[in-house]
Design an enzyme around this catalytic site. Sequence first.
Site, mmCIF file in Angstrom:
data_model
loop_
_atom_site.group_PDB
_atom_site.id
_atom_site.type_symbol
_atom_site.label_atom_id
_atom_site.label_comp_id
_atom_site.label_asym_id
_atom_site.label_seq_id
_atom_site.Cartn_x
_atom_site.Cartn_y
_atom_site.Cartn_z
ATOM 1 N N LYS A 1 0.822 -1.214 0.000
ATOM 2 C CA LYS A 1 0.000 0.000 0.000
ATOM 3 C C LYS A 1 0.860 1.269 0.000
ATOM 4 C CE LYS A 1 -4.037 -2.148 2.222
ATOM 5 N NZ LYS A 1 -5.050 -2.017 3.310
ATOM 6 N N TYR B 1 -12.330 -1.634 -4.035
ATOM 7 C CA TYR B 1 -12.859 -1.827 -2.680
ATOM 8 C C TYR B 1 -14.387 -1.695 -2.633
ATOM 9 C CZ TYR B 1 -8.444 -2.007 -0.002
ATOM 10 O OH TYR B 1 -7.238 -2.379 0.577
ATOM 11 N N ASN C 1 -2.114 0.432 6.722
ATOM 12 C CA ASN C 1 -1.629 -0.828 7.292
ATOM 13 C C ASN C 1 -0.765 -1.650 6.335
ATOM 14 O OD1 ASN C 1 -3.658 -1.715 5.657
ATOM 15 N ND2 ASN C 1 -4.894 -2.645 7.267
ATOM 16 N N HIS D 1 -2.226 -5.346 1.582
ATOM 17 C CA HIS D 1 -3.525 -5.980 1.359
ATOM 18 C C HIS D 1 -3.313 -7.434 0.998
ATOM 19 C CE1 HIS D 1 -7.424 -6.930 -0.437
ATOM 20 N NE2 HIS D 1 -6.739 -7.473 -1.413
ATOM 21 N N GLU E 1 -9.712 -9.814 -7.742
ATOM 22 C CA GLU E 1 -8.651 -8.822 -7.498
ATOM 23 C C GLU E 1 -7.472 -9.003 -8.469
ATOM 24 O OE1 GLU E 1 -8.002 -9.265 -3.274
ATOM 25 O OE2 GLU E 1 -9.863 -8.218 -2.805
HETATM 26 P P1 ATP Z 1 -7.272 -5.757 3.213
HETATM 27 O O1 ATP Z 1 -8.625 -6.036 2.598
HETATM 28 O O2 ATP Z 1 -6.680 -4.427 2.786
HETATM 29 O O3 ATP Z 1 -6.325 -6.893 3.046
HETATM 30 P P2 ATP Z 1 -8.335 -6.501 5.774
HETATM 31 O O4 ATP Z 1 -8.998 -7.618 5.034
HETATM 32 O O5 ATP Z 1 -7.467 -6.841 6.942
HETATM 33 O O6 ATP Z 1 -7.460 -5.622 4.792
HETATM 34 P P3 ATP Z 1 -10.836 -5.060 5.614
HETATM 35 O O7 ATP Z 1 -11.862 -5.174 6.682
HETATM 36 O O8 ATP Z 1 -11.055 -5.799 4.327
HETATM 37 O O9 ATP Z 1 -9.412 -5.459 6.261
HETATM 38 O O10 ATP Z 1 -10.640 -3.515 5.317
HETATM 39 C C1 ATP Z 1 -9.994 -3.092 4.135
HETATM 40 C C2 ATP Z 1 -9.052 -1.970 4.481
HETATM 41 O O11 ATP Z 1 -9.799 -0.845 4.919
HETATM 42 C C3 ATP Z 1 -8.089 -2.241 5.633
HETATM 43 O O12 ATP Z 1 -6.938 -2.956 5.267
HETATM 44 C C4 ATP Z 1 -7.740 -0.846 6.079
HETATM 45 O O13 ATP Z 1 -6.779 -0.237 5.189
HETATM 46 C C5 ATP Z 1 -9.076 -0.137 5.913
HETATM 47 N N1 ATP Z 1 -9.864 -0.168 7.153
HETATM 48 C C6 ATP Z 1 -10.492 -1.239 7.700
HETATM 49 N N2 ATP Z 1 -11.124 -0.920 8.823
HETATM 50 C C7 ATP Z 1 -10.914 0.413 9.007
HETATM 51 C C8 ATP Z 1 -11.309 1.367 9.989
HETATM 52 N N3 ATP Z 1 -12.073 1.026 11.034
HETATM 53 N N4 ATP Z 1 -10.896 2.650 9.832
HETATM 54 C C9 ATP Z 1 -10.132 3.015 8.778
HETATM 55 N N5 ATP Z 1 -9.728 2.167 7.809
HETATM 56 C C10 ATP Z 1 -10.105 0.896 7.925
HETATM 57 MG MG MG Z 2 -10.134 -7.319 3.247
#
Ligand code: ATP
Ligand code: MG
Length: 138
Positions: A10, A50, A113, A116, A127
């Site tokens: 990211k 997304y 974070n 992804h 994806e």
């Molecule tokens: P990713 O899909 O990016 O691998 P993930 O599966 O761990 O991450 P998801 O719940 O799919 O988490 O959320 C997608 C992304 O949205 C997260 O990786 C993070 O960058 C962002 N995100 C998730 N929750 C929050 C939140 N509460 N506040 C801000 N950003 C968030």
């Molecule tokens: Mg996710």
Amino acid sequence: MSQRTFSIIKPDAVRKGYTAAILAEIEKAGFKIIAIKKLSISKSQAEGFYYVHKERPFFDSLTSFMSSGPIFPLVLEKENAIADLRKLMGATNPANAEEGTIRKKFAGSIEENAIHGSDAEDTAKFEIGYFFAGYELA
Ligand code: ATP
Ligand code: MG
């Protein structure tokens, strides 16, 4: 049987100069890098990626962040790739991520974070196809 998954380094991690260190973790864990490229995406391209999160309160902020700078989309392959990458990444919120995980080492916040990873076979397929054409995966 070997499986493919999709990942993105990211914008926060790219900005901080963590790209090579994250790729090293991925290779050390036994993943083969099938495809990789560097690009920047627009806000609407991030929204398309997304779209499953479009009703979430963080959608606008997340898609602004993901379009804020260069990213490295990746296609990775190994046995059990989808689950194993999720394990290697650690929890979404780095505050909850286990020691030794990529997010524990490199993530700054729940949004920024670092990485992804696809969460299931159907999402991995979508994806990979969103970022790579068939000829790039042969
Ligand atoms: P990713 O899909 O990016 O691998 P993930 O599966 O761990 O991450 P998801 O719940 O799919 O988490 O959320 C997608 C992304 O949205 C997260 O990786 C993070 O960058 C962002 N995100 C998730 N929750 C929050 C939140 N509460 N506040 C801000 N950003 C968030
Ligand atoms: Mg996710």
